[in-house]
Scaffold this motif. Structure first.
Motif: not given
Length: 812
Positions: A340-353
């Protein structure tokens, strides 16, 4: 010489003029102070404008807090300058005294002008001081307002309700957008490889990364092998001590997590430095590295603490089966949290979703987290041993566990339920709060256990390997007391460290925590005296260090100085005890000075307490003063043989309240010092340790008295512990009822030999009398019977009746 003497006045005038030129004038100092106050007031006006124009975010709140804290620091400095300028003015006005009233002789013109000038300057400085207080109060209001507004903003964000996942439209939009994000993430490694191909960047960056990774792995493996071989959880040790198990858990957790965590960090750093990671792929690389680091540190530390494969090394109260089960579920939970930590940091460019994607992530991600937390709520982990009828097996410290378990169950249940009802932010907060709280509490408990084990090891009793206790001559009770107070200090420090972190974990804004910490650091006021936590902490540290230093100095004085003098044991003890009291007083004064307390206020409080002391603690004070008198006048000293209040023995220790007396039966008697001062005391060794031994002897009438005298003197002269001067002598005491009474009086060279000399002389006298046929008679008594016929008749009748009684076992 004459020429140099003439130049001295000129040189003095030059130095004076130079000093006056360097120092700013009074007017210049006032102008600087006014300018600083105006600048700080302007800064607060700008802050008010910023708060009115834009929403309060975390970044803006941090910037404003830093600016206000700098303003407060500047104001404190300015106020100190004003007080420094105001102090001599007030001193001069106090020296001039009050102004003359009506009807009294008027002051001279020069004195009146000087008084007016000083009053005008004092009024001006006091006005500037009040202005600084006003600006400071305004700054504190801004901090308080900032804290309240940020708390309200965070509360509103947590309670903000989004679309409910019970709607099919939410699932359709959310899954569609999530699929697009997943597709983009899956394509990122391809883009990464295309951007960092060897044909483009060459082989040198790859070789650099590979070489650094090999060096990191080699060094990590070497350090891991060395530390674990010496301090780790070794299989050849069957029953390690608890401090040894704690140290081994720390070493194993550190070394097992060192290689993967350090390798991931070094690899990530080098990838960034060499340019092998493009900007669009940086979040993915950072997420993978942080997941490896998180799994390595948390997972390996949990494994080292539980020690499921080596239960003798476990430092938690779990048996082998429960430890293995806890280790398995911990590994699953940490693996999911790492992912979950990896997914959260990796999806940083797509936030705010979108709200739909955020809601689905909250429901699925936090729901899986709650699922992995459920096994830790089972009875297998929380079961307690049943207490027996006698009460054995009951642990009073576990009475709070059912309530704690209920609280965790409610928190875990609230994770998916809050997401299900549309509160995504609240679900994230509860999930992260539960997990991070468990990690934080585990880390603090591990730090506490290691710290207490370290303190108990270095302050172990002198006979159990405690080097410091041996050097400072600390008894076992003293070691336990030191361990208790150091443990209390460690708990207080960990509480101060953990409480802000715990608040931060549960979403309390940094601004609120900083404001609360600032308020806490300002301390509390009691009776006009302000106590600050930092000052209290350093006061305790300085007090302890000063006591340890004087304890060490006292030991050096005893071993290196006093032991080489001709002073007796009591005098050496008095000097050593006086040094201890002086050291305690100096340590106390240093602690008071560190806290910055006004001694005049302490004197007032001490005066108020003296009344209570006079009534309630008069016995304690009486014993304390008596102890000081005993150390100064020394009517008794350590090692003396005394008799007081029906107790007889050797003085072992003189403290400020009581004196410890050891009787000849090895019983310890605690005698209050006041009784030793006010009551009669027999001191056998006050001036000298020579003691007189008196042996009473009775011989039969008709014995040769001169022979008896000679035999007694020979026995005394043959004993090695009997002094020849004063010489032994024999006293013919009396013509007794049954014997001729003599006394042999000798002087033993030390009171320690009183009992042995007495016993040896008894043996020697008995032997000498037997060899020379001198009789020691039994007591003789003459019985006169008034009616002997009646006595004979009674005896005869009694014998006759006795003969008529049938023997036992007869048929009659």
């Amino acid at each position: 010489m004459v020429r140099a003497a003439r130049l001295l006045p000129t040189l003095a005038v030059f130095i004076l003029l130079l000093t006056l030129a360097i120092q700013p004038s009074h007017a210049q100092q006032l102008n600087d102070i006014r300018q600083t106050l105006a600048d700080r007031s302007g800064s607060l006006n700008e802050i008010d404008d910023d708060l009115a124009k834009q929403p309060l975010t975390d970044k803006l709140a941090g910037q404003i807090r830093d600016q206000v804290e700098r303003t407060l620091d500047d104001l404190n400095g300015v106020k100190d300058d004003i007080r420094r300028l105001l102090a001599p003015v007030r001193t001069q006005l106090a020296a001039m005294g009050p102004a003359p009233e009506e009807g009294q002789p008027a002051e001279t013109g020069q004195v009146a002008r000087e008084r007016d000038r000083l009053n005008e300057r004092a009024a001006e400085l006091e006005g500037l001081l009040r202005q600084g207080d006003t600006i400071q109060a305004r700054a504190e209001v801004v901090l308080r307002q900032l804290s309240l507004e940020r708390s309200a903003t965070v509360a509103a964000e947590l309670l903000q309700r989004g679309p409910s996942p019970l709607s099919l439209e939410v699932w359709r939009k959310g899954l569609q957008e999530a699929s697009a994000i997943a597709s983009e993430l899956a394509h990122r490694p391809v883009l990464w490889w295309q951007a960092a191909r060897p044909a483009v960047v060459g082989w040198k960056p790859y070789l650099t990364v590979l070489l650094a990774l090999i060096i990191t792995l080699a060094l990590g493996a070497l350090i891991r092998h060395r530390l674990k071989a010496r301090y780790g959880q070794r299989s050849d040790i069957e029953t390690p001590s608890y401090p040894r198990a704690v140290m081994a858990a720390a070493i194993v957790g550190l070394t097992d997590s060192l290689i993967p965590a350090a390798s991931a960090y070094v690899l990530l750093l080098l990838l960034h430095q060499t340019g092998l990671v493009p900007d669009e792929s940086a979040p993915l690389a950072r997420g993978i590295a942080m997941a490896i680091i998180f799994y390595s540190i948390v997972g390996q530390c949990a494994r080292a603490v539980l020690a499921p494969q080596k239960p003798q090394w476990a430092i938690v109260p779990l048996d082998a089966d429960r430890a293995r089960k806890a280790g398995f579920h911990t590994k699953l939970l940490v693996a999911w949290l790492s992912l979950g930590t990896a997914i959260w940091i990796a999806t940083e460019p797509f936030r705010p979703a979108s709200a739909e994607v955020s809601m689905l992530f909250a429901l699925l991600g936090n729901g899986i987290t709650a699922f992995f937390l459920l096994p830790f709520l089972g009875n297998w982990l929380w079961k307690q041993e049943k207490p027996s009828e006698s009460g054995e097996g009951e642990n009073p410290g576990t009475s709070h566990l059912p309530l704690l378990r209920l609280f965790i169950i409610l928190a875990v249940a609230a994770i998916p339920l809050s997401a299900l009802f549309g509160y995504a932010n609240l679900s994230y907060q509860i999930a992260s709060g539960v997990v991070l709280t468990a990690i934080l509490i585990g880390g603090l408990l591990l730090a506490r256990t290691m710290s207490n084990a370290f303190v108990n090891a270095i302050f172990a009793p002198a006979g159990k390997g405690g080097w410091i206790s041996n050097q400072l001559e600390i008894t076992e009770n003293g070691s336990q007391s030191i361990g208790f107070w150091f443990g209390l200090l460690i708990d207080f420090g960990l509480l101060l460290l953990g409480l802000p972190l715990l608040l931060l974990v549960w979403g309390v804004p940094e601004t609120v925590i900083a404001y609360g910490a600032a308020e806490f650091m300002q301390g509390f006021t009691v009776g006009g005296m302000t106590f600050q936590p930092v000052s209290l902490f350093w006061a305790v540290v300085i007090f302890a260090l000063a006591l340890i230093a004087f304890r060490f100095l006292r030991k050096l004085l005893n071993q290196r100085v006093l032991s080489r003098t001709r002073l007796d044991v009591g005098a050496r003890h008095s000097i050593s005890a006086a040094l201890g009291y002086v050291g305690f007083f100096i340590a106390l004064m240093l602690a008071v000075a560190t806290m910055g307390l006004d001694l005049s206020n302490i004197a007032i409080i001490a005066g108020a307490l003296s009344v209570g002391i006079g009534f309630g603690l008069q016995n304690v004070v009486n014993n304390f003063v008596s102890g000081l008198l005993l150390l100064i006048e020394r009517p008794i000293k350590v090692g003396d043989w005394i008799v007081v209040g029906g107790y007889e023995g050797t003085v072992k220790r003189i403290s400020v309240r009581s004196t410890e007396l050891e009787t000849f039966d090895r019983a310890e008697v605690i005698v209050p010092n006041s009784e030793l001062v006010s009551a009669p005391v027999v001191n056998w060794t006050h001036k000298t340790r020579i003691v007189r031994v008196t042996i009473p002897v009775g011989v039969a009438y008709g014995s040769d008295t001169r022979l008896v005298e000679k035999l007694l003197l020979d026995c005394a002269k043959d004993h090695p512990d009997v002094l020849s001067y004063p010489a032994p002598f024999v006293v013919f005491m009396a013509f007794g009822d049954s014997s001729l009474d003599f006394q042999l009086r000798v002087y033993a060279r030390d009171t320690n030999y009183f009992i042995t000399v007495t016993s040896d002389l008894h043996f020697a006298i008995d032997k000498a009398f037997r060899e020379n046929n001198v009789e020691i008679p039994f007591p003789q008594r003459d019985l006169h019977v008034k009616n002997p016929e009646r006595v004979v008749e009674v005896l005869r009748n009694g014998s006759k009746k006795q003969s008529e009684i049938p023997p036992q076992g007869s048929d009659d």
